[in-house]
Scaffold this motif. Structure first.
Motif, PDB file in Angstrom:
ATOM      1  N   UNK A  15       0.848  -1.199   0.000  1.00 20.60           N
ATOM      2  CA  UNK A  15       0.000   0.000   0.000  1.00 20.60           C
ATOM      3  C   UNK A  15       0.883   1.248   0.000  1.00 20.60           C
ATOM      4  N   UNK A  16       0.291   2.387  -0.350  1.00 19.98           N
ATOM      5  CA  UNK A  16       1.057   3.626  -0.438  1.00 19.98           C
ATOM      6  C   UNK A  16       1.380   4.227   0.916  1.00 19.98           C
ATOM      7  N   UNK A  17       0.574   3.906   1.920  1.00 17.71           N
ATOM      8  CA  UNK A  17       0.765   4.498   3.243  1.00 17.71           C
ATOM      9  C   UNK A  17       2.024   3.953   3.913  1.00 17.71           C
ATOM     10  N   UNK A  18       2.730   4.785   4.681  1.00 16.92           N
ATOM     11  CA  UNK A  18       3.910   4.306   5.405  1.00 16.92           C
ATOM     12  C   UNK A  18       3.500   3.356   6.530  1.00 16.92           C
ATOM     13  N   UNK A  20       3.601   3.223   9.788  1.00 19.79           N
ATOM     14  CA  UNK A  20       2.850   3.716  10.954  1.00 19.79           C
ATOM     15  C   UNK A  20       1.362   3.842  10.622  1.00 19.79           C
ATOM     16  N   UNK A  21       1.121   4.408   9.423  1.00 22.37           N
ATOM     17  CA  UNK A  21      -0.265   4.651   8.999  1.00 22.37           C
ATOM     18  C   UNK A  21      -0.957   3.333   8.615  1.00 22.37           C
ATOM     19  N   UNK A  25      -4.288   1.845  10.332  1.00 21.70           N
ATOM     20  CA  UNK A  25      -5.509   1.512   9.589  1.00 21.70           C
ATOM     21  C   UNK A  25      -5.864   0.031   9.791  1.00 21.70           C
TER      22      UNK A  25
ATOM     23  N   UNK B  97      -6.374   1.965   2.744  1.00 31.86           N
ATOM     24  CA  UNK B  97      -5.032   2.476   3.024  1.00 31.86           C
ATOM     25  C   UNK B  97      -4.559   3.388   1.900  1.00 31.86           C
ATOM     26  N   UNK B  98      -4.860   3.037   0.667  1.00 23.83           N
ATOM     27  CA  UNK B  98      -4.428   3.858  -0.458  1.00 23.83           C
ATOM     28  C   UNK B  98      -5.265   5.129  -0.577  1.00 23.83           C
ATOM     29  N   UNK B 100      -6.737   6.771   1.849  1.00 22.04           N
ATOM     30  CA  UNK B 100      -6.343   7.683   2.925  1.00 22.04           C
ATOM     31  C   UNK B 100      -5.079   8.424   2.553  1.00 22.04           C
ATOM     32  N   UNK B 101      -4.140   7.669   1.959  1.00 22.48           N
ATOM     33  CA  UNK B 101      -2.877   8.269   1.572  1.00 22.48           C
ATOM     34  C   UNK B 101      -3.119   9.302   0.479  1.00 22.48           C
ATOM     35  N   UNK B 105      -3.922  12.522   4.023  1.00 27.68           N
ATOM     36  CA  UNK B 105      -3.785  12.308   5.465  1.00 27.68           C
ATOM     37  C   UNK B 105      -2.362  11.854   5.752  1.00 27.68           C
ATOM     38  N   UNK B 107       1.036  10.543   7.857  1.00 34.13           N
ATOM     39  CA  UNK B 107       1.229   9.455   8.822  1.00 34.13           C
ATOM     40  C   UNK B 107       1.179   9.991  10.238  1.00 34.13           C
ATOM     41  N   UNK B 108       0.579   9.201  11.094  1.00 39.86           N
ATOM     42  CA  UNK B 108       0.570   9.619  12.497  1.00 39.86           C
ATOM     43  C   UNK B 108       1.838   9.150  13.166  1.00 39.86           C
TER      44      UNK B 108
END
Lengths: 155, 112
Positions: A15-18, A20-21, A25, B97-98, B100-101, B105, B107-108
């Motif tokens: 996924x694109x989110x790092x 931590x994120x 999720x 997840x994608x 949100x990115x 938003x 990263x926390x």
């Protein structure tokens, strides 16, 4: 006796989110992405709760407020890893004496995203249940149950 | 012999169980299996034949060798179901997840 383990189910997704994120999720917002078609609630799934601590509960809540236990959090290690005990048996019934493990790891990618890898293991525990053994024997080619039957006979 | 009887007979032999467990960890040639067990290659070939007839392993040619693996179709309906189940769930997770990115938003902070 020597035990034969069926191969674990292993899946991964990037996924694109790092990390931590992605971890956030996956755990804190499980109810936002979990497919509602896969629910044990009679009234329909409202949300899924992952208690964020070692030994935490893992359950879903129906729209009428009923709670259906799924298992426990065995290890909570953000943002790298979460290990669940999946305690739904092959009849989709919560059984505190039944346990398989679901481990989810979060690896950063070079592009700043995350590879999420999920492993559902200890599947031989399903075979230890007699009713599963019977169900699998009925279907040509099912050996998880056959191994359980074998274990019982070889014991 | 019934299907169940074949499988139980195939796994009743400790050498065949050892071969089966080795294949469960990863696909192998006869020579690979022979290196990890104190059994001759012809004997291993014979054991593999029994396991194959019981539907527990399958093989495919690779050059002049044959590569043996646990037959995924034989893993049972439950495992196949779980395989599909987690595939679908991770796909659903990826959508959120994608998105949100993409919505910006950030990263926390990682929790401690």
């Amino acid at each position: 006796m020597h035990r034969i383990e069926p191969a674990p189910v292993v899946k991964s997704v990037t996924v694109g989110a790092p990390p931590e994120r992605a971890f956030e999720i996956f755990t804190a917002r499980m109810g936002d992405w979990w497919l509602k078609t896969h629910s044990l609630t009679a009234s329909g799934q409202k949300t899924v709760v992952v208690e964020r601590a070692d030994g935490g509960r893992w359950y879903e809540i129906g729209t009428s407020g009923e709670v259906k236990e799924w298992g426990r959090v065995l290890a909570y290690d953000p943002p790298k890893r979460i290990l669940f005990a999946w305690q739904l048996n092959a009849d989709w019934t919560f059984d505190p004496d039944f346990e398989t493990e679901v481990e989810v790891t979060f690896e950063p990618t070079a592009e700043g995203g995350t590879t999420v890898r999920l492993e559902h293991r200890d599947l031989a525990n399903y075979g230890a249940k007699a009713e599963v053994a019977r169900a699998s024997l009925d279907s040509e080619g099912g050996w998880a149950g056959l191994l359980g039957a074998f274990a019982a006979k070889a014991a | 012999m019934t299907y169940e009887g074949k499988v139980l007979a195939a796994l009743a032999d400790p050498t065949r169980r050892a071969i089966f467990e080795k294949l469960a960890k990863g696909r192998s040639s006869v020579a690979d299996v022979a290196r990890s067990l104190p059994v001759s290659q012809p004997a291993i070939s014979q054991h593999l034949k029994v396991l194959k007839e019981a539907g527990l392993v399958s093989d495919e040619p690779l050059g002049q060798r044959r590569i043996y693996s646990i037959d995924p179709a034989g893993l049972g309906p439950l495992r196949q179901w779980l395989d599909r189940f987690w595939e679908d769930q991770l796909a659903a997770f990826k959508v959120l997840a994608d998105s949100d990115e993409a919505s910006g938003a950030g990263p926390r902070k990682p929790e401690r």
